[in-house]
Design a protein around this motif. Structure first.
Motif, short mmCIF file in Angstrom:
data_model
loop_
_atom_site.label_atom_id
_atom_site.label_comp_id
_atom_site.label_asym_id
_atom_site.label_seq_id
_atom_site.Cartn_x
_atom_site.Cartn_y
_atom_site.Cartn_z
N LEU A 1 0.82 -1.21 0.00
CA LEU A 1 0.00 0.00 0.00
C LEU A 1 0.86 1.26 0.00
CD1 LEU A 1 -2.53 -1.19 2.73
CD2 LEU A 1 -2.96 -1.08 0.27
N GLU B 1 -3.05 5.43 0.00
CA GLU B 1 -4.01 4.34 0.20
C GLU B 1 -4.25 4.09 1.68
OE1 GLU B 1 -3.55 1.38 -3.62
OE2 GLU B 1 -1.84 1.55 -2.25
N ASP C 1 -6.39 6.96 2.97
CA ASP C 1 -7.78 6.82 2.53
C ASP C 1 -8.53 5.75 3.33
OD1 ASP C 1 -7.28 8.77 0.67
OD2 ASP C 1 -7.04 7.39 -1.01
N ASN C 2 -7.85 4.66 3.64
CA ASN C 2 -8.50 3.58 4.39
C ASN C 2 -8.88 4.01 5.80
OD1 ASN C 2 -8.49 1.53 2.39
ND2 ASN C 2 -6.33 1.13 2.78
#
Length: 675
Positions: free
Chosen positions: A560, A564, A567-568
């Motif tokens: 990742l 990413e 965002d998670n």
């Protein structure tokens, strides 16, 4: 064609230079404008001229040295000459070229004049002269030179029949004789308007400097835009550089810029860089620069940063009616704001490493147990530090608190319960008939390992999926994989095993409901980010841990990025916050290193672990910086840098005492002491 191009370029440059001329009040009427020539007596000291003449005689190449050229120019461009030049051009000027010449008593000379460019002046400084000659040459008037110019264009053989041609065209060469010129005197003239011829067999030496109009003061031009070239062909080069500099006026030039160890301003190029820093990408910086270098080219007043800022403030004050501030233009407001922002930025920069005003003065520099005397710092050991500077008292013993993440999160959960915090528990595994097993928890254990039985969550997509499953915003597939020992595993909560598929079905919704209740109740929730590598199913969902061997046909390995991960966690936070407005998130990076890496073909596990923790740490920083109700707990830094022996025998998992020190750090930062 080059001459025509140069004439056109210089004409445009001259127009630009006249528009921004800041010293127009110093210009005056002069015969130079009418006659295109002017005698300047006693321009340079005769003794210095003798030195130059001897240098020219012994070593002509010395005149190509920049230091000598600068010295020549400094003594030749007197205050009187400066006024004559700006009065003629009605603008600033630059030095296009410099050359030195010696005429021997055996030389036969020829007439010289320039076709283009029209906007130029030449200064001839006589540094050696034979006083026995009657005159030093001929200087034709403008009308006669104009006739010659027209004829030369038509007839290249003019020189051979020049005297006859002059007689036929009523040009009296006797009237054009120059009188004897004394050493140190100079002739300033336009070589495109007046033709000049040195006397034959008259020994003398002179230095010639060519001037052209310029938007900048000549000192700045020779210092930063176009250094003076010691030959006759530098004019086009200077014009091109000046034109390019004007077209790119908000950028710094290619010139070398040096800064002294103090706040002194010692060069015009330094001044320009500073103005561009104050007014970035702004024509105003260029405008102020041209004004300043015209009025103070030697930086006698603008010689330090404080004086520059004060002068800028005065310029605003003098040009704007403060009583009519409501009518300020947007341009002035923008410039004022940029100046104010620069002052704030400068103050911020100069105090960046200062101890004064910092929450913890000892947190600025790396702790050194044996500092040097000149460092003026007290001895400090990093093993006695708690790596934080600000407190956020958002927790007391009654605050509903929860956690999720790696095995490190499970250890923290136990300590919170042991110390009497209001740790939310909505699901245990105390019913033998449920047909399930939870790693690291035995039926009847006093302390739960998490708020619900979601197991270990090593990667950030698992947190997003945890909230999406709990609040039914994006359910995951119902998949089971059987282990060799017979247990059935849910790939999204792999630390929970089921003795039968029916046990999984019976628990499925109960678990989601328990997770939802926990997330709705917790006001403070701690997540520990463990891994940057993960395994992704074909539908884009991610396993909570590494896959069982029979799953490899359905997954792919993924590393990742920072974004990413951001965002998670942001999606996890936003989903819970929607249903629980009091929800606050404390993010920490687990110090527990990789068990293994999926990049073994190109990276050592230690290297891969460093990359993983670095990416997660940056992601945590971005999240906290951009969210009001997110905070960072530096447990990773505490364990890896501030505890001497934090590890168990496997060198991966931390000791119980280490976990307690992390909780102590948590209390120092987040627990309200008054409560």
């Amino acid at each position: 064609m080059k001459d025509l191009d140069c004439d056109e370029l210089l004409h445009k440059l001259h127009e630009t230079s006249k528009k921004q001329f800041a010293r127009a009040h110093l210009s005056r009427r002069s015969s130079l404008k009418v006659d295109a020539s002017l005698w300047l007596n006693d321009l340079v000291d005769t003794g210095l001229c003798q030195v130059f003449a001897e240098q020219l005689s012994k070593e002509p190449s010395a005149f190509k040295q920049a230091a000598l050229i600068d010295k020549l120019i400094d003594v030749m461009v007197s205050e009187e000459l400066d006024k004559q030049l700006i009065s003629y051009f009605q603008s600033e000027y630059a030095i296009a070229s410099c050359s030195a010449h010696t005429i021997s008593d055996s030389d036969v000379t020829h007439w010289n004049y320039h076709l283009t460019p029209r906007q130029q002046l030449t200064l001839r400084l006589y540094i050696q002269s034979d006083g026995s000659v009657a005159h030093h040459g001929n200087l034709l008037d403008a009308n006669s030179t104009a006739k010659i110019r027209e004829t030369v264009i038509l007839n290249d053989e003019l020189e051979e029949t020049f005297e006859i041609w002059c007689q036929n065209n009523s040009i009296d060469l006797d009237k054009s004789i120059l009188p004897p010129i004394s050493v140190g005197s100079g002739l300033l003239y336009n070589p495109t308007e007046l033709a000049l011829k040195d006397s034959d067999h008259a020994k003398h030496a002179f230095i010639e400097i060519c001037f052209v109009p310029s938007p900048y003061h000549y000192k700045y031009v020779k210092q930063s835009v176009a250094p003076v070239e010691f030959h006759k062909d530098g004019l086009m080069n200077v014009v091109l550089k000046l034109t390019d500099d004007c077209e790119n006026k908000t950028q710094t030039t290619d010139a070398f810029t040096s800064f002294p160890p103090t706040s002194q301003i010692t060069s015009l190029q330094q001044l320009r860089v500073l103005l561009n820093s104050i007014f970035p990408n702004n024509d105003f910086a260029w405008h102020m620069f041209t004004q300043f270098i015209a009025l103070d080219p030697d930086l006698k007043e603008l010689n330090n940063l404080g004086e520059l800022v004060n002068t800028l403030k005065l310029s605003f004050q003098n040009s704007i009616g403060w009583s009519q501030a409501s009518r300020l233009g947007t341009g002035n407001i923008k410039n004022l704001m940029q100046l104010a922002e620069f002052e704030q930025r400068f103050d911020n920069s100069t105090t960046r490493y200062a101890k004064k005003g910092k929450p913890d003065p000892n947190a600025i520099f790396w702790p050194n147990p044996n500092p040097k005397k000149e460092d003026n710092r007290e001895p400090l050991s990093r093993f006695k530090q708690l790596p934080f500077v600000k407190r956020y008292p958002i927790v007391n013993k009654d605050t509903p608190i929860g956690s999720a993440g790696s095995c490190f999160a499970q250890e923290i959960a136990k300590v919170f319960q042991e110390e009497g915090y209001n740790y939310i528990i909505e699901e245990r595994n105390d019913d033998p008939a449920a047909g399930m097993v939870v790693d690291n928890y035995k039926i009847g254990d006093k302390h739960a390992i998490a708020c619900a039985n979601y197991g270990i969550l090593f990667n950030t997509p698992s947190f997003r999926q945890l909230a999406e499953r709990a609040f039914a915003t994006k359910p995951t597939q119902k998949i089971l994989f059987q282990r060799e020992d017979g247990l059935w595993l849910d790939p999204f909560r792999e630390n929970v095993g089921f003795y039968s598929q029916q046990a999984y079905k019976n628990d499925y919704q109960n678990h989601l409901d328990a997770t939802r209740r926990a997330l709705e109740k917790c006001e403070v929730f701690i997540v520990t980010l463990g891994l940057n590598e993960c395994w992704e199913l074909y539908d884009g969902t991610v396993l909570s841990r590494n896959p069982q061997k029979q799953i490899y046909a359905l997954v792919k390995h993924k590393t990742l990025s920072v974004q990413e991960n951001v965002d998670n966690i942001q999606a996890f936070f936003d989903t819970v916050k929607k249903y629980n407005p009091n929800f606050k998130l404390i993010i920490t990076v687990s110090p527990i290193p990789f068990l293994a890496t999926g990049h073994g073909e190109e990276q050592h596990v230690i290297t891969a672990n460093t990359h993983s923790k670095s990416v997660l740490r940056v992601a945590a920083h971005e999240l906290v910086a951009n969210n009001t109700d997110m905070y960072y707990l530096p447990s990773y830094e505490l364990v890896t840098q501030c505890i001497k022996d934090p590890w168990q025998e496997d060198d991966r998992h931390v000791t119980v005492d280490t976990v307690k020190q992390v909780v102590h750090l948590f209390k120092e930062i987040f627990v309200d002491e008054l409560s």
